[in-house]
Write an enzyme that holds these catalytic residues in place. Structure first.
Site, PDB file in Angstrom:
ATOM      1  CG  ASP A 187     -14.781 -18.109  22.439  1.00 58.69           C
ATOM      2  OD1 ASP A 187     -15.196 -18.436  23.562  1.00 58.69           O
ATOM      3  OD2 ASP A 187     -13.818 -17.351  22.263  1.00 58.69           O
ATOM      4  CD  GLU A 271     -18.886 -19.327  26.194  1.00 59.32           C
ATOM      5  OE1 GLU A 271     -18.191 -19.538  27.191  1.00 59.32           O
ATOM      6  OE2 GLU A 271     -18.695 -18.379  25.425  1.00 59.32           O
ATOM      7  CG  ASP A 370     -10.395 -16.083  20.810  1.00 56.00           C
ATOM      8  OD1 ASP A 370     -10.396 -16.321  22.027  1.00 56.00           O
ATOM      9  OD2 ASP A 370     -10.050 -14.991  20.322  1.00 56.00           O
TER      10      ASP A 370
END
Ligand SMILES: [Zn+2]
Length: 423
Positions: A187, A271, A370
């Site tokens: 993350d 991501e 997170d």
């Protein structure tokens, strides 16, 4: 065979320095005039032109006295520069990855690219502490590493601290690393720069933050100082050096982080960073991130926005080199809003940034924001490769076991290993 890049510092002598200054100047001239010509031509005629067209213009230009100096510059520099600009435009139009090509300033890092003539280069492009660069002759160089192959092209650059570097890409066979068990979801967070699904928080690069602060102070000083004063020049030199040092730190930091992640994990999920979104909405302000970090603003973005892309890039090529799997999940995947407890499908409507820790109303698990997001990213990534067959399934199994059996970071959960026990 993989493309591996090297960067070495080199020390040109006086003549070479002078030559390089000319070359850099010529390249800037070609780049900037071509860029202006292209943009104007498009505005007026709604037609795009290429570097090849401009090359003709350039030949014509050389006939006139004020531009005759261009004749003394090796033509390969202009050719390469125009080719690079074509590429930059192609990237901008087709792949939508980058912003509109920018003008080059003489106050920033300078660089030129040389094609290495393979026939000449074959045997003697390096000898002892020397490197032969076309149009420049032999330069003194520090071979800090030992490249095995022969480069097709070298990039010579001068950074803002006045240091010269030569970088080259070389085709080499790279040994993959022995496989490991672990999978990591990453993350790209806010308070710390990154959090891994096993709870590891990549620490903030404090030394970098400190230098950023120094830089800000110096820039304020520069703004106060009189134009063309000696003091101002001095400040500008100091700013240049600091910029270079920040770049060094950032590069080294990114390498440390990515190497650690690659060494310890077989599958890495992150991501998908939308670079296009970043450049489009950060127009005119390089320091501000765009859409990608939109829901993640308020962090020390001046550092992070630059490093995110770089970290992703390094992870990608290192995974390729060392036989690891890199998975990217949709950047709209609501990683921070979902509860990561296996079997729980709770999704929060909102998850404001200030919430660092939350309790899932459905399964009562307490989540660190997170870490929860990183676990979701990891699971989503593994889901996306699961249909590929046994391998995917196996990974998925070992992954869901691993989720909560980890040792959690210093910023701990209040309850002992929350979720599974409660289920
Ligand atoms: Zn839950």
């Amino acid at each position: 065979m993989k493309q591996k890049s090297y960067r070495f510092r080199f020390y040109p002598n006086k003549t070479q320095k002078k030559l390089l200054t000319q070359y850099f100047g010529a390249k800037r001239f070609v780049w900037n005039t071509c860029l202006a010509w292209r943009s104007n031509f498009y505005k007026e005629n709604k037609e795009s032109v290429t570097g090849v067209d401009y090359s003709r213009e350039l030949t014509w230009l050389k006939k006139f006295e004020p531009y005759s100096w261009l004749k003394e510059i090796p033509s390969s520099i202009a050719t390469q520069c125009l080719r690079d600009q074509d590429k930059a435009f192609k990237k901008f139009f087709k792949e939508k990855e980058t912003g509109y090509p920018k003008f080059k300033s003489r106050h920033r890092q300078q660089s030129i690219r040389f094609q290495m003539d393979q026939r000449v280069v074959m045997n003697n492009y390096r000898a002892g502490s020397l490197l032969k660069i076309p149009g420049l002759g032999k330069v003194k160089i520090t071979w800090s590493r030992n490249p095995i192959g022969i480069p097709k092209m070298v990039t010579v650059s001068l950074d803002t601290a006045g240091r010269y570097f030569v970088s080259m890409g070389i085709e080499e066979a790279i040994q993959t690393k022995p496989p490991v068990e672990k999978t990591a979801g990453i993350d790209l967070g806010t308070l710390t720069s990154m959090t891994l699904s096993d709870g590891y928080e990549v620490p903030n690069p404090r030394h970098l933050l400190k230098r950023k602060y120094q830089l800000k102070k110096l820039q304020q000083r520069l703004a106060r100082q009189q134009k063309d004063s000696n003091r101002r020049t001095k400040t500008r030199v100091r700013i240049g050096k600091l910029h270079a040092r920040i770049a060094d730190c950032r590069r080294e930091y990114c390498h440390q982080v990515t190497t650690k992640i690659i060494n310890e994990n077989q599958v890495i999920v992150l991501e998908d960073l939308n670079v296009k979104g970043m450049t489009a909405s950060s127009k005119g302000n390089k320091e501000k991130p765009g859409k990608m970090v939109k829901q993640k603003s308020g962090l020390n973005r001046s550092i992070l926005d630059v490093s995110f892309g770089e970290i992703a890039r390094q992870l990608e090529y290192k995974a390729d080199w060392y036989g690891r799997t890199l998975i990217k999940v949709d950047r709209y995947y609501p990683s921070s809003k979902l509860c990561s407890t296996p079997g729980c499908d709770y999704k929060a409507d909102k998850m404001p940034l200030k919430i660092r820790e939350w309790t899932c109303p459905q399964c009562q698990a307490v989540h660190d924001r997170d870490i929860n997001a990183a676990i979701n990213i990891k699971n989503e990534g593994l889901r996306s490769i699961a249909p590929a067959g046994m391998k995917g399934l196996q990974l998925r199994d070992s992954a869901s076991e691993g989720v909560y059996s980890m040792t959690v970071s210093p910023r701990n959960y209040d309850q002992p290993n929350s979720c599974q026990e409660r289920l």
